[in-house]
Enzyme design. Structure first.
Site, short mmCIF file in Angstrom:
data_model
loop_
_atom_site.label_atom_id
_atom_site.label_comp_id
_atom_site.label_asym_id
_atom_site.label_seq_id
_atom_site.Cartn_x
_atom_site.Cartn_y
_atom_site.Cartn_z
N ARG A 106 0.73 -0.76 -0.17
CA ARG A 106 -0.04 0.27 -0.36
C ARG A 106 1.05 1.45 -0.10
O ARG A 106 1.94 1.47 1.25
CB ARG A 106 -1.35 -0.16 1.22
N HIS A 132 -7.00 1.13 -7.04
CA HIS A 132 -6.93 0.70 -6.52
C HIS A 132 -7.68 -0.13 -6.37
O HIS A 132 -8.73 -1.08 -6.30
CB HIS A 132 -7.91 1.78 -5.03
N GLN A 181 -10.22 -2.47 -3.96
CA GLN A 181 -10.75 -2.63 -3.50
C GLN A 181 -11.89 -2.59 -4.39
O GLN A 181 -13.03 -2.75 -4.04
CB GLN A 181 -11.33 -0.97 -3.18
N ASP A 236 -15.96 8.44 -2.88
CA ASP A 236 -14.96 8.45 -2.58
C ASP A 236 -14.85 9.63 -1.54
O ASP A 236 -15.12 10.58 -1.76
CB ASP A 236 -13.87 7.85 -3.21
N CYS A 263 -15.97 3.06 -0.35
CA CYS A 263 -14.60 2.70 0.02
C CYS A 263 -14.61 3.15 1.46
O CYS A 263 -13.98 1.68 2.16
CB CYS A 263 -13.91 3.07 -0.45
N ARG A 277 -14.12 -6.96 0.73
CA ARG A 277 -12.55 -7.35 1.06
C ARG A 277 -11.80 -8.56 1.20
O ARG A 277 -10.98 -8.53 0.58
CB ARG A 277 -11.54 -5.93 1.82
#
Length: 310
Positions: A101, A128, A131, A224, A264, A292
């Site tokens: 990450r 991402h 996700q 988001d 998310c 996830r």
């Protein structure tokens, strides 16, 4: 041959469906497969703080029989004295996969080019993809299908989430609408890549500046945070710029009657989404968060199978 998952289009439409099918199976039976029995170790590296990514990968690796090695770059040589490729060549002697990450996509590309174990993008500034596997799994659970559905992303169209939605959803044969100010549109190269994929899947990408127009009749509404990590100094400008893209009840009422809402997380309630929407009956954010775990487990199993086959 070692496969990596750095962008949503690193897998074909058929491969995406295969991973989602496996995720459904693993959700029904969490301990059905143990490819990391031993236990084998998976390195999970964090440049950025995390809740869902950290927990879902740590638990998922354990479910698969393995041991998660959580590494903070602040306490390692990565990004300091050592290059991503050198770090990867060290880690591959000791771990079965690397999850990272991070900030720049280039570091992930360098790491993947320099190792024989799978490298997974757990978030970068550009994409991402893990996700999106979870999001597609969640949509499929609630809608029964993916192909032909319309999904609308509202807010920062240049964000990693928006760009992953563009790529992943057209791969699934969906119609993607991105509503954002022109200065925050997805990268032209990402849209071009999505258009090429859509030509074979029947999906599409359409860019809007008007939130209401983009939301009209849509099946899935997504947003988001307006202020991602590393963008804190832009907060005042972003709040002023994205105000017209806030997901509230009035905007949700423009979507299809059975539309669902996704985010998310973490969410800035009152900014990109109002409390009555995120806590409302159309919100499926908790299923999305749980998925996830199942999607990432399926991805790891799928990648490890191809490494072993090679």
């Amino acid at each position: 041959m070692t496969r990596h998952f750095l962008r949503d289009d690193d897998i074909t439409p058929a491969e995406q469906a295969e991973i989602l099918d496996l995720a459904e199976r693993l959700k029904r039976d969490r301990w059905a497969v143990k490819p990391l029995a031993g236990p084998q170790t998976v390195a999970v590296i964090f440049d950025k703080s995390s809740t869902r990514t950290r927990v879902s990968f740590a638990v998922g690796i354990a479910d698969l029989g393995g041991s998660p090695l959580i590494i903070s770059t602040a306490s390692s040589q990565l990004g300091g004295k050592e290059t991503p490729s050198d770090t990867a060549r060290v880690l591959e002697r000791m771990v079965s996969a690397i999850v990272w990450r991070t900030y720049g996509q280039a570091g992930l590309e360098e790491m993947a080019a320099g190792t024989t174990v799978p490298v997974v993008n757990a978030l970068s500034d550009d994409f991402h993809p893990c996700q999106l596997l979870a999001d597609l799994l969640t949509i499929r659970e609630h809608k029964g299908r993916l192909a032909g559905l319309t999904v609308t992303f509202l807010g920062d169209g240049a964000s990693n989430m928006a760009q992953s939605y563009v790529l992943a959803c057209v791969t699934a044969g969906m119609h993607v609408r991105v509503a954002s100010p022109e200065e925050f549109s997805p990268a032209a190269s990402v849209v071009d890549d999505a258009d090429r994929i859509a030509a074979s899947t029947g999906g599409s990408v359409t860019l809007f500046t008007d939130a209401a127009e983009a939301t009209s009749g849509t099946d899935v509404v997504v947003t988001d945070t307006w202020v991602s990590m590393g963008k804190e100094d832009e907060k005042a400008h972003r709040v002023a710029t994205f105000g017209a893209y806030r997901v509230d009840r009035e905007l949700m009422d423009l979507a299809a009657a059975d539309a669902v809402f996704m985010h998310c997380l973490p969410a800035d309630r009152g900014y990109e989404v109002t409390a009555d929407v995120i806590d409302g009956e159309q919100s499926i954010i908790w299923d999305e968060a749980e998925n996830r775990l199942h999607a990432q487990k399926a991805l790891l199993v799928w990648l490890l199978e191809r490494k072993d086959a090679g």
